[in-house]
Design a protein around this motif. Structure first.
Motif, mmCIF file in Angstrom:
data_model
loop_
_atom_site.group_PDB
_atom_site.id
_atom_site.type_symbol
_atom_site.label_atom_id
_atom_site.label_comp_id
_atom_site.label_asym_id
_atom_site.label_seq_id
_atom_site.Cartn_x
_atom_site.Cartn_y
_atom_site.Cartn_z
ATOM 1 N N TYR A 104 0.917 -1.316 0.033
ATOM 2 C CA TYR A 104 -0.038 0.043 0.107
ATOM 3 C C TYR A 104 0.731 1.199 0.001
ATOM 4 O O TYR A 104 0.203 2.528 -0.005
ATOM 5 N N ALA A 105 2.166 1.284 0.043
ATOM 6 C CA ALA A 105 3.065 2.077 0.358
ATOM 7 C C ALA A 105 3.659 2.724 -1.225
ATOM 8 O O ALA A 105 3.656 2.070 -2.295
ATOM 9 N N SER A 106 3.889 3.921 -1.360
ATOM 10 C CA SER A 106 4.426 4.415 -2.722
ATOM 11 C C SER A 106 5.894 3.751 -2.540
ATOM 12 O O SER A 106 6.558 3.480 -1.774
ATOM 13 N N GLN A 107 6.465 3.571 -3.890
ATOM 14 C CA GLN A 107 7.697 3.196 -4.026
ATOM 15 C C GLN A 107 8.831 3.905 -3.430
ATOM 16 O O GLN A 107 9.892 3.302 -2.560
ATOM 17 N N ASP A 108 8.716 5.137 -3.369
ATOM 18 C CA ASP A 108 9.887 6.129 -2.673
ATOM 19 C C ASP A 108 9.802 5.967 -1.150
ATOM 20 O O ASP A 108 10.639 5.711 -0.485
ATOM 21 N N LEU A 109 8.392 6.055 -0.724
ATOM 22 C CA LEU A 109 8.242 5.645 0.789
ATOM 23 C C LEU A 109 9.020 4.372 1.167
ATOM 24 O O LEU A 109 9.503 4.215 2.263
ATOM 25 N N LEU A 110 8.665 3.339 0.413
ATOM 26 C CA LEU A 110 9.051 1.845 0.986
ATOM 27 C C LEU A 110 10.691 1.970 0.767
ATOM 28 O O LEU A 110 11.152 1.241 1.833
ATOM 29 N N LYS A 111 11.121 2.495 -0.076
ATOM 30 C CA LYS A 111 12.682 2.693 -0.099
ATOM 31 C C LYS A 111 13.275 3.401 1.079
ATOM 32 O O LYS A 111 14.372 2.771 1.651
#
Length: 207
Positions: free
Chosen positions: A126-133
Motif C-alpha cells: 500500500y506504500a509508494s515506491q519512494d516511501l518503501l525505499k
C-alpha cells in the motif's frame, strides 16, 4: 430534384450518420475507459489510506502534539520526529543486587520512528515506491544509530536524521494527495511543504 441529386444526398446522409455513430462509439469507449481509470485510482487511493497512510499520519500527529506540548524550540530540520521513551527504575539498597531498568511499552511509546519504518515495510503493498525505499533504508540504519558509540556515530546520526525527515515529509504529502484523489478534505499547505499543520493544537489547547 434529379435522381442524381437525391442519390448524392442519400449517400452523404448515410456517410455522415456512419461517421457520427463511429465517433460516438469511440468517444463513449474513451469516456468509459477514463471513468473506469479514475474509479480505479480513487478506490486504490482509498485502500492505501485505510490500510496504511492514515495510521502513519496518526503517528506523525502524535509527534507534532508532543512538539507543541513539550514546547520544543528546535526546528523541524533538527527534530523532524519526536518520540517518547519510558523507563521504570528499581534501585536496590543491597550492593550485591544490581539496579533494574525496565523499558515501559504502551500505545504512546509504540508510536516511534522504528515502528513507522516497520509498518511501511509490513504493508509495503500500500506504500509508494519512494516511501518503501526510505523505510527499508531507515530500518537498516536504525540499530547502528542506537548502538554505535564511536567516531562514526556523527555520520550515522546525520543519515538517520535525513531519512526520518524524508519519511515524515512523504507521509504528510502522500496522505493528503490520496485524500485529494478520493475527493476528501485535504490540506494544500501540507502537500506543498510536507509539514503537518499543527495549528489545531495551538488554537484549542493552552498549556
Amino acid at each position: 430534384m434529379t435522381f442524381k441529386e437525391t442519390l448524392m444526398i442519400a449517400i452523404t446522409t448515410a456517410t455522415l450518420t456512419f461517421v457520427a455513430t463511429l465517433l460516438s462509439s469511440k468517444f463513449k469507449n474513451w469516456f468509459d475507459w477514463l471513468d473506469s481509470t479514475n474509479k480505479f485510482i480513487r478506490d486504490h487511493s482509498y485502500i492505501q489510506l485505510r490500510e496504511l497512510y492514515l495510521e502513519l499520519y496518526a503517528i506523525v500527529a502524535q509527534s507534532e502534539y508532543l512538539r507543541h506540548y513539550s514546547k520544543v524550540q528546535k526546528g523541524y530540520d533538527e527534530v523532524p520526529f519526536i518520540e517518547i521513551h519510558r523507563e521504570h527504575h528499581t534501585i536496590s539498597m543491597d550492593p550485591s543486587i544490581e539496579d533494574v531498568v525496565i523499558q515501559i511499552k504502551d500505545a504512546v511509546t509504540e508510536f516511534n520512528k522504528l515502528s513507522i519504518a516497520e509498518l511501511i515495510i509490513n504493508k509495503g503493498a500500500y506504500a509508494s515506491q519512494d516511501l518503501l525505499k526510505l523505510a527499508v533504508a531507515y530500518r537498516f540504519i536504525h540499530p547502528y544509530y542506537k548502538e554505535l558509540k564511536n567516531n562514526g556515530l556523527d555520520i550515522i546520526q546525520i543519515e538517520e536524521l535525513e531519512l526520518i525527515k524524508k519519511i515524515v515529509s512523504s507521509i504528510v504529502k502522500e496522505t493528503n494527495c490520496y485524500l485529494k484523489k478520493c475527493n476528501m478534505k485535504y490540506n494544500k499547505s501540507e502537500i506543498r511543504t510536507g509539514l503537518m499543520d499543527n495549528k489545531i493544537f495551538k488554537n484549542n489547547i493552552n498549556i
